[in-house]
Design a protein around this motif. Structure first.
Motif, short mmCIF file in Angstrom:
data_model
loop_
_atom_site.label_atom_id
_atom_site.label_comp_id
_atom_site.label_asym_id
_atom_site.label_seq_id
_atom_site.Cartn_x
_atom_site.Cartn_y
_atom_site.Cartn_z
N ALA A 26 0.83 -1.20 0.00
CA ALA A 26 0.00 0.00 0.00
C ALA A 26 0.86 1.24 0.00
CB ALA A 26 -0.91 0.01 1.22
N GLY A 27 0.53 2.19 -0.89
CA GLY A 27 1.24 3.45 -0.93
C GLY A 27 2.45 3.45 -1.82
N THR A 28 2.82 2.28 -2.45
CA THR A 28 4.00 2.25 -3.29
C THR A 28 3.71 2.74 -4.69
OG1 THR A 28 3.57 -0.04 -3.90
CG2 THR A 28 5.00 0.34 -2.00
N ARG A 30 2.04 5.67 -7.08
CA ARG A 30 1.57 7.06 -7.07
C ARG A 30 0.80 7.31 -8.36
NH1 ARG A 30 2.14 6.66 -2.59
NH2 ARG A 30 3.49 7.76 -1.14
N ARG A 39 -8.12 6.55 -5.37
CA ARG A 39 -7.29 6.49 -4.15
C ARG A 39 -7.71 7.57 -3.16
NH1 ARG A 39 -1.78 8.64 -2.69
NH2 ARG A 39 -1.01 7.25 -1.03
N LEU A 43 -9.12 6.79 0.58
CA LEU A 43 -8.39 7.24 1.77
C LEU A 43 -9.23 8.20 2.61
CD1 LEU A 43 -4.73 7.67 0.49
CD2 LEU A 43 -5.80 5.71 1.61
N ARG A 77 -6.33 -3.55 -4.36
CA ARG A 77 -5.32 -2.49 -4.23
C ARG A 77 -4.73 -2.41 -2.82
NH1 ARG A 77 -4.43 2.97 -5.85
NH2 ARG A 77 -2.42 3.48 -4.89
N TRP A 78 -5.59 -2.54 -1.80
CA TRP A 78 -5.10 -2.35 -0.42
C TRP A 78 -5.01 -3.64 0.38
CZ3 TRP A 78 -7.93 1.37 -2.97
CH2 TRP A 78 -7.32 2.64 -3.06
N ASP A 87 -1.42 3.10 3.88
CA ASP A 87 -1.43 4.04 2.76
C ASP A 87 -1.91 5.41 3.22
OD1 ASP A 87 -1.00 4.84 0.16
OD2 ASP A 87 -2.92 4.11 -0.59
N ARG A 90 1.00 7.24 4.75
CA ARG A 90 1.93 7.74 3.73
C ARG A 90 1.36 8.98 3.04
NH1 ARG A 90 2.21 1.93 2.88
NH2 ARG A 90 4.12 1.16 3.82
N ASP A 91 0.07 8.94 2.80
CA ASP A 91 -0.58 10.09 2.17
C ASP A 91 -0.56 11.30 3.10
OD1 ASP A 91 -2.37 11.18 -0.02
OD2 ASP A 91 -3.71 11.40 1.70
N ALA A 145 4.69 2.06 8.75
CA ALA A 145 4.10 3.24 8.11
C ALA A 145 4.07 4.42 9.06
CB ALA A 145 2.70 2.91 7.60
#
Length: 222
Positions: A26-28, A30, A39, A43, A77-78, A87, A90-91, A145
């Protein structure tokens, strides 16, 4: 008629099929375009859920429904609630405000403490941080994270320590990251451990204690 995020999902899946054919950390990724909108919606729905019910009640199906996104996309995705939280952290690091430059180290550290205080005492964001800290306590991916989030914030603020040292306000070999930790640590302790009231006087006390310790060489590198 305009298409909703959910209705646009098949096209989005075609655009990102190669990058998402295997579950990614997750988060890799962009993404841009429709994938970025998906996304962002997911989130934001995750943040809403954490603020409302905490980590242990975080439900992937409910997040997908709230975001208006197909649940197959969310699961692919997650992968799990842990992936959503990781994620999101990271965001949040990517969107954090830049460090201040008030012209003095004391002013910069007060700005730093004020930002921490504002976040932790905000009804919504305080609840979100309490949820992600709880998640990090029981899951290694969330812990990594969360560590990454705070490492990014410390590195963003590290230049204020260098400027203070250059002005002669603290010893030149002061460990900036340790000094910054000393400012925020008492605030997080009251917020997360003792659950005591948290106010501006505690932020000021933390700054003054950290500055006094730094001036005395407590944070100088060996």
């Amino acid at each position: 008629m305009s298409r909703t995020v959910a209705e646009s999902e098949p096209l989005m899946e075609q655009e990102t099929r190669l990058s998402e054919s295997q579950p990614a950390a997750a988060g890799t990724v962009r993404p841009g375009g429709r994938t970025a909108k998906v996304r962002r919606a997911v989130l934001e729905a995750t943040e809403d859920a954490l603020a409302a019910t905490g980590f242990h009640a975080l439900n992937m199906d409910h997040v997908a429904a709230s975001a208006g996104v197909g649940k197959t996309t969310v699961y692919r995705r997650w992968g799990s609630p842990v992936g959503l939280v990781a994620d999101l952290l990271r965001d949040m690091a990517d969107r954090s405000l830049p460090a201040s430059d008030t012209g003095s180290l004391a002013g910069d550290l007060r700005a730093n403490a004020g930002l921490v205080l504002k976040t932790l005492t905000d009804p919504r964001m305080g609840a979100v941080f309490r949820a992600v800290i709880a998640a990090a306590a029981c899951d290694e991916e969330c812990a990594e994270a969360l560590n990454g989030f705070y490492r990014a914030r410390l590195e963003e603020w590290a230049p204020v320590i260098k400027r203070g040292a250059a002005r002669g306000e603290i010893p030149p070999d002061t460990d900036g990251l340790e000094l910054l930790r000393a400012v925020s640590a008492p605030l997080y302790y009251r917020f997360m451990i003792t659950r005591e009231p948290l106010g501006p006087e505690h932020a000021e006390q933390a700054v003054r204690a950290a500055l006094t310790a730094a001036g005395g060489g407590v944070f100088t590198r060996p």
